[in-house]
Design a protein around this motif. Structure first.
Motif, PDB file in Angstrom:
ATOM      1  N   UNK A 113       0.489  -1.270   0.088  1.00  0.00           N
ATOM      2  CA  UNK A 113      -0.405   0.241  -0.039  1.00  0.00           C
ATOM      3  C   UNK A 113       0.875   0.925   0.355  1.00  0.00           C
ATOM      4  N   UNK A 114       0.283   2.182  -0.498  1.00  0.00           N
ATOM      5  CA  UNK A 114       1.346   3.108  -1.096  1.00  0.00           C
ATOM      6  C   UNK A 114       0.533   4.713  -0.659  1.00  0.00           C
ATOM      7  N   UNK A 115       1.319   6.261  -0.011  1.00  0.00           N
ATOM      8  CA  UNK A 115       0.719   6.903  -0.610  1.00  0.00           C
ATOM      9  C   UNK A 115       0.201   7.458  -2.124  1.00  0.00           C
ATOM     10  N   UNK A 116      -0.769   8.458  -2.290  1.00  0.00           N
ATOM     11  CA  UNK A 116      -1.019   8.188  -3.719  1.00  0.00           C
ATOM     12  C   UNK A 116      -1.314   9.879  -3.720  1.00  0.00           C
ATOM     13  N   UNK A 117      -1.699  10.711  -2.477  1.00  0.00           N
ATOM     14  CA  UNK A 117      -1.713  12.130  -2.205  1.00  0.00           C
ATOM     15  C   UNK A 117      -2.450  12.177  -0.952  1.00  0.00           C
ATOM     16  N   UNK A 118      -2.259  13.680  -0.315  1.00  0.00           N
ATOM     17  CA  UNK A 118      -2.260  13.955   0.980  1.00  0.00           C
ATOM     18  C   UNK A 118      -3.137  15.446   0.632  1.00  0.00           C
ATOM     19  N   UNK A 119      -3.493  16.080   2.409  1.00  0.00           N
ATOM     20  CA  UNK A 119      -3.880  17.173   2.084  1.00  0.00           C
ATOM     21  C   UNK A 119      -3.787  17.469   4.178  1.00  0.00           C
ATOM     22  N   UNK A 120      -3.025  18.716   4.132  1.00  0.00           N
ATOM     23  CA  UNK A 120      -2.893  19.189   4.853  1.00  0.00           C
ATOM     24  C   UNK A 120      -4.284  19.442   6.018  1.00  0.00           C
ATOM     25  N   UNK A 121      -4.603  19.347   7.243  1.00  0.00           N
ATOM     26  CA  UNK A 121      -6.075  20.235   8.094  1.00  0.00           C
ATOM     27  C   UNK A 121      -6.681  20.955   7.356  1.00  0.00           C
ATOM     28  N   UNK A 122      -5.933  22.121   7.092  1.00  0.00           N
ATOM     29  CA  UNK A 122      -6.486  23.120   6.838  1.00  0.00           C
ATOM     30  C   UNK A 122      -6.872  23.343   5.092  1.00  0.00           C
ATOM     31  N   UNK A 123      -6.588  22.094   3.832  1.00  0.00           N
ATOM     32  CA  UNK A 123      -6.254  22.121   2.843  1.00  0.00           C
ATOM     33  C   UNK A 123      -5.337  23.044   1.805  1.00  0.00           C
ATOM     34  N   UNK A 124      -4.252  23.933   2.117  1.00  0.00           N
ATOM     35  CA  UNK A 124      -3.665  24.751   2.152  1.00  0.00           C
ATOM     36  C   UNK A 124      -2.495  23.766   1.411  1.00  0.00           C
ATOM     37  N   UNK A 125      -1.535  23.014   1.720  1.00  0.00           N
ATOM     38  CA  UNK A 125      -1.152  22.203   1.823  1.00  0.00           C
ATOM     39  C   UNK A 125      -0.866  20.307   0.890  1.00  0.00           C
ATOM     40  N   UNK A 126      -0.314  20.436  -0.041  1.00  0.00           N
ATOM     41  CA  UNK A 126      -1.280  18.951  -0.404  1.00  0.00           C
ATOM     42  C   UNK A 126       0.077  18.107  -1.211  1.00  0.00           C
TER      43      UNK A 126
END
Length: 123
Positions: free
Chosen positions: A45-58
């Motif tokens: 299993x691998x990370x495809x995409x992530x987003x921080x808590x405020x949505x300002x960083x991906x």
């Protein structure tokens, strides 16, 4: 405790698009860094995409940069993954993931997983 429920997977032809959604319930959604992982048969299993808590960083894996977009709506407690220009290599089970109080969209830890949704891209 957080419950994550994915939807939006399915079968699509190469070059097509899908939009995955992950609805969260339980603790305050905005307290979590969110991400999408995928796992193909016989692979990790691998990370495809992530987003921080405020949505300002991906964050995006190199294999999906320019094709996939992660976003979140904290008012709806939902995270999305828009997948365009899909390729057969994108075929996998896609999992929504949450990390409590994480600060980086590159998720190194996961506190909660969804049940997964199958994405199949035909050539």
């Amino acid at each position: 405790q957080v419950q994550l429920v994915e939807s939006g997977g399915g079968l699509v032809q190469a070059g097509g698009s899908l939009r995955l959604s992950c609805a969260a319930s339980g603790r305050t959604f905005s307290s979590y860094t969110m991400g999408w992982f995928h796992q193909a048969p016989g692979k990790e299993r691998e990370l495809v995409a992530g987003i921080n808590r405020s949505g300002t960083g991906t964050y995006y894996a190199d294999s999906v940069k320019g094709r996939f977009t992660i976003s979140r709506d904290n008012a709806k407690s939902t995270v999305y993954l828009q997948m365009n220009s899909l390729e057969p290599e994108d075929t996998a089970v896609y999992y929504c993931a949450a990390n409590f109080a994480g600060s980086s969209p590159y998720m190194r830890n996961v506190d909660y997983w969804g049940q997964g949704t199958q994405v199949t891209v035909s050539s």
